[in-house]
Design an enzyme around this catalytic site. Structure first.
Site, PDB file in Angstrom:
ATOM      1  N   HIS A 171       0.961  -0.918  -0.018  1.00 47.21           N
ATOM      2  CA  HIS A 171       0.156   0.343   0.080  1.00 47.21           C
ATOM      3  C   HIS A 171       0.847   1.185  -0.013  1.00 47.21           C
ATOM      4  O   HIS A 171       1.797   0.919   0.765  1.00 47.21           O
ATOM      5  CB  HIS A 171      -0.846   0.030   1.161  1.00 47.21           C
ATOM      6  CG  HIS A 171      -2.243   0.443   1.001  1.00 47.21           C
ATOM      7  ND1 HIS A 171      -2.200   2.430   1.320  1.00 47.21           N
ATOM      8  CD2 HIS A 171      -3.219   0.783   0.627  1.00 47.21           C
ATOM      9  CE1 HIS A 171      -2.995   2.976   0.795  1.00 47.21           C
ATOM     10  NE2 HIS A 171      -3.784   1.740   0.547  1.00 47.21           N
ATOM     11  N   ASP A 180      -7.899  -5.827  -0.053  1.00 41.48           N
ATOM     12  CA  ASP A 180      -8.315  -6.141  -1.233  1.00 41.48           C
ATOM     13  C   ASP A 180      -7.626  -7.658  -1.305  1.00 41.48           C
ATOM     14  O   ASP A 180      -8.530  -9.083  -1.730  1.00 41.48           O
ATOM     15  CB  ASP A 180      -8.090  -5.770  -2.472  1.00 41.48           C
ATOM     16  CG  ASP A 180      -8.676  -4.334  -2.635  1.00 41.48           C
ATOM     17  OD1 ASP A 180      -8.059  -2.955  -2.764  1.00 41.48           O
ATOM     18  OD2 ASP A 180      -9.944  -3.985  -2.435  1.00 41.48           O
TER      19      ASP A 180
HETATM   20  C1  SDX Z   1      -6.173   0.498  -2.928  1.00 39.61           C
HETATM   21  O1  SDX Z   1      -4.300   4.547  -2.430  1.00 39.61           O
HETATM   22  C2  SDX Z   1      -5.313   3.967  -1.509  1.00 39.61           C
HETATM   23  O2  SDX Z   1      -5.744   4.740   0.273  1.00 39.61           O
HETATM   24  C3  SDX Z   1      -6.211   3.125  -2.185  1.00 39.61           C
HETATM   25  C4  SDX Z   1      -7.233   2.200  -1.178  1.00 39.61           C
HETATM   26  C5  SDX Z   1      -8.141   2.932  -1.193  1.00 39.61           C
HETATM   27  O3  SDX Z   1      -9.040   2.495  -0.380  1.00 39.61           O
HETATM   28  O4  SDX Z   1      -8.440   3.749  -1.590  1.00 39.61           O
HETATM   29  O5  SDX Z   1      -6.577   1.593   0.111  1.00 39.61           O
HETATM   30  C6  SDX Z   1      -7.421   0.636  -2.318  1.00 39.61           C
HETATM   31  O6  SDX Z   1      -5.804  -0.027  -4.132  1.00 39.61           O
HETATM   32  C7  SDX Z   1      -5.315  -0.753  -1.639  1.00 39.61           C
HETATM   33  C8  SDX Z   1      -4.131  -1.182  -3.141  1.00 39.61           C
HETATM   34  C9  SDX Z   1      -4.362  -2.241  -3.734  1.00 39.61           C
HETATM   35  N1  SDX Z   1      -3.644  -2.457  -4.896  1.00 39.61           N
HETATM   36  C10 SDX Z   1      -2.895  -3.746  -4.886  1.00 39.61           C
HETATM   37  O7  SDX Z   1      -3.112  -4.137  -4.460  1.00 39.61           O
HETATM   38  C11 SDX Z   1      -2.261  -3.878  -6.395  1.00 39.61           C
HETATM   39  C12 SDX Z   1      -0.451  -4.969  -5.562  1.00 39.61           C
HETATM   40  N2  SDX Z   1      -0.328  -3.408  -4.597  1.00 39.61           N
HETATM   41  C13 SDX Z   1       1.215  -2.845  -4.959  1.00 39.61           C
HETATM   42  O8  SDX Z   1       0.921  -2.463  -6.640  1.00 39.61           O
HETATM   43  C14 SDX Z   1       1.383  -1.704  -4.939  1.00 39.61           C
HETATM   44  O9  SDX Z   1       2.336  -2.361  -2.959  1.00 39.61           O
HETATM   45  C15 SDX Z   1       0.485  -0.762  -4.604  1.00 39.61           C
HETATM   46  C16 SDX Z   1      -0.175   0.006  -5.883  1.00 39.61           C
HETATM   47  C17 SDX Z   1      -0.420  -0.244  -3.885  1.00 39.61           C
HETATM   48  C18 SDX Z   1       1.353   0.616  -4.280  1.00 39.61           C
HETATM   49  O10 SDX Z   1       2.934   0.987  -4.805  1.00 39.61           O
HETATM   50  P1  SDX Z   1       3.659   1.946  -4.398  1.00 39.61           P
HETATM   51  O11 SDX Z   1       2.888   3.042  -3.182  1.00 39.61           O
HETATM   52  O12 SDX Z   1       3.829   2.616  -5.868  1.00 39.61           O
HETATM   53  O13 SDX Z   1       4.865   0.962  -4.696  1.00 39.61           O
HETATM   54  P2  SDX Z   1       5.782   0.561  -5.517  1.00 39.61           P
HETATM   55  O14 SDX Z   1       5.322  -0.038  -6.452  1.00 39.61           O
HETATM   56  O15 SDX Z   1       6.933   2.295  -5.247  1.00 39.61           O
HETATM   57  O16 SDX Z   1       6.408  -1.026  -3.732  1.00 39.61           O
HETATM   58  C19 SDX Z   1       7.607  -0.429  -2.722  1.00 39.61           C
HETATM   59  C20 SDX Z   1       7.862  -2.136  -3.481  1.00 39.61           C
HETATM   60  C21 SDX Z   1       8.760  -1.825  -4.973  1.00 39.61           C
HETATM   61  O17 SDX Z   1      10.491  -2.917  -4.392  1.00 39.61           O
HETATM   62  P3  SDX Z   1      11.621  -2.241  -4.964  1.00 39.61           P
HETATM   63  O18 SDX Z   1      11.746  -1.456  -6.276  1.00 39.61           O
HETATM   64  O19 SDX Z   1      11.753  -1.108  -3.638  1.00 39.61           O
HETATM   65  O20 SDX Z   1      12.512  -3.330  -5.244  1.00 39.61           O
HETATM   66  O21 SDX Z   1       7.473  -2.668  -2.905  1.00 39.61           O
HETATM   67  C22 SDX Z   1       7.521  -3.560  -3.808  1.00 39.61           C
HETATM   68  C23 SDX Z   1       7.519  -2.777  -5.399  1.00 39.61           C
HETATM   69  O22 SDX Z   1       8.294  -3.749  -6.409  1.00 39.61           O
HETATM   70  N3  SDX Z   1       6.143  -3.865  -4.212  1.00 39.61           N
HETATM   71  C24 SDX Z   1       5.521  -5.350  -4.255  1.00 39.61           C
HETATM   72  C25 SDX Z   1       4.462  -5.041  -4.400  1.00 39.61           C
HETATM   73  N4  SDX Z   1       3.498  -4.092  -3.695  1.00 39.61           N
HETATM   74  C26 SDX Z   1       5.041  -3.378  -3.883  1.00 39.61           C
HETATM   75  N5  SDX Z   1       6.054  -6.815  -4.839  1.00 39.61           N
HETATM   76  C27 SDX Z   1       5.825  -7.230  -5.302  1.00 39.61           C
HETATM   77  N6  SDX Z   1       4.309  -7.157  -4.446  1.00 39.61           N
HETATM   78  C28 SDX Z   1       3.366  -6.190  -4.384  1.00 39.61           C
HETATM   79  N7  SDX Z   1       2.400  -6.298  -4.034  1.00 39.61           N
END
Ligand code: SDX
Length: 440
Positions: free
Chosen positions: A312, A370
């Site tokens: 998140h 989710d």
């Molecule tokens: C919702 O914003 C809100 O409040 C949203 C929400 C709401 O109520 O409105 O809470 C609802 O959208 C919840 C989130 C649902 N999405 C997912 O579950 C999709 C999977 N999650 C990711 O795509 C990600 O965690 C996000 C999009 C939720 C957050 O992305 P960020 O903040 O841009 O974080 P990032 O992509 O920069 O990740 C940081 C690191 C990265 O690795 P490094 O580059 O540091 O090596 O963490 C890794 C990412 O690759 N990472 C994951 C991951 N989420 C982040 N690796 C594997 N699986 C994951 N799910």
């Protein structure tokens, strides 16, 4: 950049090349981090750069507060777990819209307003006919929600508080009807009209699952679980879809069109589409012994696969909503006597493995709202393609509360971010000889 204090006021001191030190006020809200007011930077010929707004507060708001480090979520100051436990969704809608929980009389009046606006214009029924039966319901909802702006021209002076409030009532009341219609249309069943004798969640279940052929009995445990799911999804501060609603609304656009912008943004698998993606992912994993393969893929930078329902932007600990959702999941499965839900074991083991894996621990990746919601919705009999529609239904109150707050905030102005330009420098179109220009 240093900081300084002058009486109560605090400043960040920014030293720009060749300029006098710039004092930028530090602003403190009721709770949460202090913010540096950078509005003066533009006049100094500078922009800030923050793709994805990781460190940017786009507005001030009184509606929802999140402490991502502590896993705290407050709606108008009340903790989400207490609201989920002690209120129903309509009480929470009243709270988000008005700032306070309703008295008994206020609740009765509000509930009556919602109940008497659940019908949609009969001509909206024919809009569904324009879609293929196998359209994704979110594609239908994007179109239908936007089309509401073609039906409600009365009460649309966005500067009139009464008009704003009646728009909020209409949207909260009609979203379950429109959502259920998108499902009925997809399975070729007749639309079911709302009933005024059922609860908000009960009415939605009725419109989703009853048929003209037999009475549909609302299961009170499922009704309560769905109402709780609506509460958990009602608002979440400045997430992508709420920010889309605010940005669209900042131009003075029709509020129904702004909600359509929110639905479109929510659809993405990185946002509200994650509940659908998560259940499909759990199904794809299939068995506990395949979890390591998917964990490895999630860590592989060359593989776009990520664990849906994990991670998140704000929460760097367990999403408080996921906790409540996990408890509700077990309650519903027990009530339905579902002993071995096909993906619950995979979800539980995936969570256990991920939470002990250094990759996830170092990046503060935990289950989010989710992760478990799809299992509950699946157990209730709601098709996977409808999961994000339910998220949109529940989030409508949050979207319209933020839209309303923005209209009422004196500091609100049209949203117009700037950029760093990295394209071609200025260049001239070559003059062409008469002969060649006639040819092109
Ligand atoms: C919702 O914003 C809100 O409040 C949203 C929400 C709401 O109520 O409105 O809470 C609802 O959208 C919840 C989130 C649902 N999405 C997912 O579950 C999709 C999977 N999650 C990711 O795509 C990600 O965690 C996000 C999009 C939720 C957050 O992305 P960020 O903040 O841009 O974080 P990032 O992509 O920069 O990740 C940081 C690191 C990265 O690795 P490094 O580059 O540091 O090596 O963490 C890794 C990412 O690759 N990472 C994951 C991951 N989420 C982040 N690796 C594997 N699986 C994951 N799910």
């Amino acid at each position: 950049m240093d900081s300084a204090e002058k009486g109560e006021e605090k400043f960040a001191i920014l030293q720009l090349p060749g300029k006098e030190p710039l004092r930028l006020p530090i602003i403190k809200g009721t709770m949460g981090p202090e913010v540096i007011d950078i509005r003066a930077l533009g006049k100094q010929g500078y922009f800030t750069y923050d793709p994805g707004f990781v460190s940017t507060a786009a507005c001030s708001s009184r509606i929802t507060f999140i402490d991502g480090a502590k896993g705290v979520l407050l709606y108008r100051g009340y903790p989400i777990d207490q609201l989920a436990d002690r209120c129903n969704y309509l009480r929470v809608c009243y709270l988000l819209l008005n700032g306070e929980l309703p008295s008994k009389e206020q609740y009765q009046e509000f509930e009556g307003q919602i109940i008497h606006h659940t019908l949609v214009h009969e001509q909206i029924h024919s809009l569904y006919q324009a879609y293929r039966r196998d359209s994704h319901p979110m594609a239908v909802m994007c179109g239908i929600a936007g089309a509401l702006s073609a039906f409600y021209h009365d009460n649309l002076d966005i500067y009139d508080p009464e008009h704003r409030y009646s728009t909020a009532i209409r949207l909260i009341a009609k979203m379950p009807t429109l959502a259920a219609m998108s499902y009925k249309y997809s399975i070729g069943h007749p639309f079911v009209y709302p009933r005024n004798d059922l609860s908000y969640a009960g009415n939605f279940l009725h419109m989703m699952f009853s048929t003209p052929c037999e009475e549909y009995e609302v299961n009170p445990v499922i009704e309560k679980a769905l109402d709780k799911i609506f509460i958990l999804h009602a608002d979440h501060e400045q997430n992508a879809s709420t920010s889309s609603v605010r940005l669209a609304g900042s131009s003075g656009a029709n509020p129904y069109a702004c909600i359509a912008a929110g639905i479109a943004s929510l659809w993405g698998p990185a946002h509200g589409g994650a509940n659908e993606a998560c259940l499909r992912m759990l199904g794809q994993i299939g068995t506990v012994d395949r979890i390591p393969e998917f964990i490895a893929r999630a860590k592989d930078k060359n593989d776009p696969f990520r664990l849906s329902g994990f991670g998140h932007r704000v929460y760097k600990t367990y999403d408080p909503r996921a906790r409540v959702m996990r408890e509700t999941c077990h309650e519903v499965l027990n009530e339905l006597h579902i002993k071995n839900h096909p993906v619950l074991d995979v979800a539980t083991e995936l969570e256990r493995i991920a939470l002990s894996d250094p990759y996830f621990i170092e990046r503060n990746l935990y289950p989010n709202v989710d992760f478990y919601s799809g299992i509950i919705l699946n157990a209730i009999g709601i098709p996977t393609s409808m999961f994000t529609v339910i998220f949109a239904l529940a989030r409508t109150v949050g979207w319209i509360s933020h839209w309303t707050e923005m209209q009422e905030m004196p500091e609100s102005r049209i949203g117009r971010p700037r950029q760093i330009y990295i394209g071609k420098p200025l260049r001239a179109v070559k003059k062409q000889s008469k002969k060649t220009s006639n040819k092109q």
